[in-house]
Enzyme design. Sequence first.
Site, PDB file in Angstrom:
ATOM      1  N   HIS A  98       6.590 -33.165 -27.154  1.00 53.97           N
ATOM      2  CA  HIS A  98       7.329 -34.172 -26.388  1.00 53.97           C
ATOM      3  C   HIS A  98       6.688 -34.472 -25.029  1.00 53.97           C
ATOM      4  O   HIS A  98       7.037 -35.457 -24.377  1.00 53.97           O
ATOM      5  CB  HIS A  98       8.780 -33.724 -26.184  1.00 53.97           C
ATOM      6  N   SER A 109      -7.021 -36.597 -54.694  1.00 56.81           N
ATOM      7  CA  SER A 109      -5.683 -36.000 -54.746  1.00 56.81           C
ATOM      8  C   SER A 109      -4.723 -36.808 -53.883  1.00 56.81           C
ATOM      9  O   SER A 109      -5.130 -37.654 -53.075  1.00 56.81           O
ATOM     10  CB  SER A 109      -5.725 -34.558 -54.263  1.00 56.81           C
ATOM     11  N   ASP A 142       6.566 -39.597 -27.203  1.00 53.82           N
ATOM     12  CA  ASP A 142       7.999 -39.897 -27.180  1.00 53.82           C
ATOM     13  C   ASP A 142       8.487 -40.149 -28.606  1.00 53.82           C
ATOM     14  O   ASP A 142       7.703 -40.475 -29.510  1.00 53.82           O
ATOM     15  CB  ASP A 142       8.274 -41.124 -26.311  1.00 53.82           C
TER      16      ASP A 142
END
Length: 546
Positions: A519, A376, A523
């Site tokens: 975060h 797939s 980064d």
Amino acid sequence: MAIKVTMPRLSDTMTEGTVATWLKKVGDKISEGDILAEIETDKATMEFESFNEGTLLHIGIQAGETAPVDSLLAIIGNEGEDISALLAGGDAPAAEAPKAEAAPAAETKTETATPAKAATELPKGVVVVTMPRLSDTMTEGTVATWLKKVGDAVAEGDILAEIETDKATMEFESFNEGTLLYIGIQEGNTAPVDSLLAIIGPAGTDISGIAENYTTGGVATASTPATEEAKAAPAAEKATEAVADTSGGRILASPLAKKIASDKGIQLTQVKGSGENGRIVKSDIENFTPSSQPAAKVASDAKPQETAAAAPKVFVPAGEVFTEEIKNSQMRKIIAKRLAESLFTAPHYNLVIEVSMDEAMQARATINTVPDTKVSFNDMVIKACALALKKHPKINSQWKEDAIIINHHVNIGVAVAVEDGLVVPVLKFTDAMSLSQIGSSVRDLAGRAKNKKLGPQEMEGSTFTVSNLGMFGITEFNSIINQPNSAILSVGAIVEKPVVKNGQIVVGNTMMLSLACDHRTIDGATGAQFLQTLKQYIESPVTMLA
């Protein structure tokens, strides 16, 4: 008080285990969740974690040694505690235990091999069965269905109940034989791990006082005497039979039978079960032939007022307030808890990129011409992610307060929607798998996930997650990170639309990818570079073969 830790039964066929490695030594401090040892079963080598805290006072099975299930593996207690009484009934000589100061007489009583703490010794042959910990994150469980009732004979390996954990509804089998003397947690009720679930022993055994005195962490568990349970059993059985003839009754059926019946639109009330206690199993659904005769007979036998009461409501009149309350399943509670924790503890941000799928579509069509091969687009995305993660290991990371853990192995979790919510089976070492291997593995895991047949170990250890809603026509969406992962990829539908190629407007096929990142560990530039690499692999599938 010192606690005996026994060789666990880590698989349904395990009768003995080998201690591959001890990760703790005598005298070490143990916290709940610490890995004590690696144990080799008949199927795999698995990490065995402690459900208790204290000091490791004794090791009963040394590294490299093999012992039967329930053999004395270790003793955990307070530092300096006298464990001579426990060792007297254990498998290891007392000389191996560290010297300890004399403890008060009240603390030297021998514990039973079960977690139950009772004021009196258990009668011979009686075993206390507690709510099992069926997954690494399970803290409480809900009894979905009892497949045995008080007074029933129980053989080793018989299914006692279906227990709903935070990840799936699982069949819980008995490791003991005897008669079911007592049920401590009724159907639909939720209780913490190690709560009194049942008592099994010889028929006719007097168990008065055991349930009343059973404690979990010093708190007595509310219970009903076994004699009352036994007396109530016939009446309860009749009530169950009566309710099964109406739309609101509980039907005994295996999870797989329920799933197949739901897919085929079969009402379980119309199916006669051939399993234990009339339980409906897979073969009953597959061999079921719809018939209007039973329904007609019920209708003719029913009294006029009963027929009217049982008739379904066809419509809701204008102006009527109509609500329905659905009890939250254990899985739904855990999903809510974990996603809330993830969203509010990890600073999420999302990066979106559009990918051309023209070459991927041609490559897939060619690959699927190979006999017995079915790949797939999702399989191609998973393979591309695995290769991109090897080039950008910071994406394959997790946050800890004192460090960032970089995983150099790639285990990709694949989000699968099931009836009660969402599960994430894991493809271990995905980067080493071929496209066809990924395809067959995903189909197998997804199928068993929907039938609630996945083991807890198959949903653990992911380092990155892929969620695909493209098959539902969703073109773009953002997912919440599946912690402790640092990122999750959201895959949209392939869309045919005008695109610019070589300065010309032509018809092309594109797909949107959205990467949610933590975060704290990733980064923005790092996430963007990962998406660029991922785009290159998907747009030129031949590069995945390099």
